[in-house]
Design an enzyme around this catalytic site. Sequence first.
Site, PDB file in Angstrom:
ATOM      1  N   CYS A  57       0.783  -1.246   0.000  1.00 50.14           N
ATOM      2  CA  CYS A  57       0.000   0.000   0.000  1.00 50.14           C
ATOM      3  C   CYS A  57       0.814   1.296   0.000  1.00 50.14           C
ATOM      4  O   CYS A  57       0.236   2.368  -0.188  1.00 50.14           O
ATOM      5  CB  CYS A  57      -0.974   0.055   1.186  1.00 50.14           C
ATOM      6  N   ASP A  58       2.130   1.251   0.204  1.00 47.91           N
ATOM      7  CA  ASP A  58       2.896   2.509   0.266  1.00 47.91           C
ATOM      8  C   ASP A  58       4.332   2.309  -0.212  1.00 47.91           C
ATOM      9  O   ASP A  58       5.270   2.826   0.384  1.00 47.91           O
ATOM     10  CB  ASP A  58       2.899   3.046   1.703  1.00 47.91           C
ATOM     11  N   LEU A  59       4.501   1.553  -1.283  1.00 46.62           N
ATOM     12  CA  LEU A  59       5.857   1.247  -1.742  1.00 46.62           C
ATOM     13  C   LEU A  59       6.454   2.434  -2.498  1.00 46.62           C
ATOM     14  O   LEU A  59       5.842   2.963  -3.413  1.00 46.62           O
ATOM     15  CB  LEU A  59       5.831   0.009  -2.645  1.00 46.62           C
ATOM     16  N   ASP A  63      11.653   2.807   0.582  1.00 44.22           N
ATOM     17  CA  ASP A  63      11.302   1.537   1.224  1.00 44.22           C
ATOM     18  C   ASP A  63      12.024   0.354   0.601  1.00 44.22           C
ATOM     19  O   ASP A  63      11.868  -0.777   1.066  1.00 44.22           O
ATOM     20  CB  ASP A  63       9.796   1.286   1.126  1.00 44.22           C
TER      21      ASP A  63
END
Length: 212
Positions: A57-59, A63
């Site tokens: 959901c937040d790559l 990261d």
Amino acid sequence: MVNGSLDEWLHPRVGTSAEREIILRQLGLLQRVNIATDVACALDYLHHQSETPIVHCDLKPSDVLIDGEMTGHVGDFGLVRFMPGATTELISELTSSIGVKGSLGYIAPGKRPTDDMFSDGLNLQFFAKAAFPERVLQIIDPVLLRETHDEDDDRDIRKTRRSHDRFLKIQECVVSIVEIGLACSSDVPSGRVSVRDVAAALQAIRKMLTGC
């Protein structure tokens, strides 16, 4: 990790010792494809092969952590969604429709999606689409163009031909990579390609590049 994050390699902070080190060891095309393949395979595992399907959901590049072997690892699972009992088809549908929960401007090659040039309706996806496929080499990171030049003596016709063939193969790979990026970032969720297909396509590109 020992080599920091992908974001630090793509956009080193000005004036830092890390910047000077990374400029001396900039990521080449094959290294970037390798890291992208690592990430795609990790996401394929999370979506389709883990006991409980997981959606990140937040790559974003910060990261993606780089180890001593320059292998990419997906990190920061603070906003993941666990999807127990979800089928492969449902996971593909959900990962194409779930909005990014966290940071603006994820997956940023060359220009950041938050660059000042992207305003008045212009974004990174449109920027790439406008150049695809004929002008792709004009928008990629200039560092990658150095790999299209062979160090062989241009006066040798056989070496010149080999250099030209290598250039064409690299150009084909770059076009394919941008095509994958456009498919992954389609405005219409149903038009986005699954991460399993992305991983397979990147592995094929990597195989082509290693034969250059």
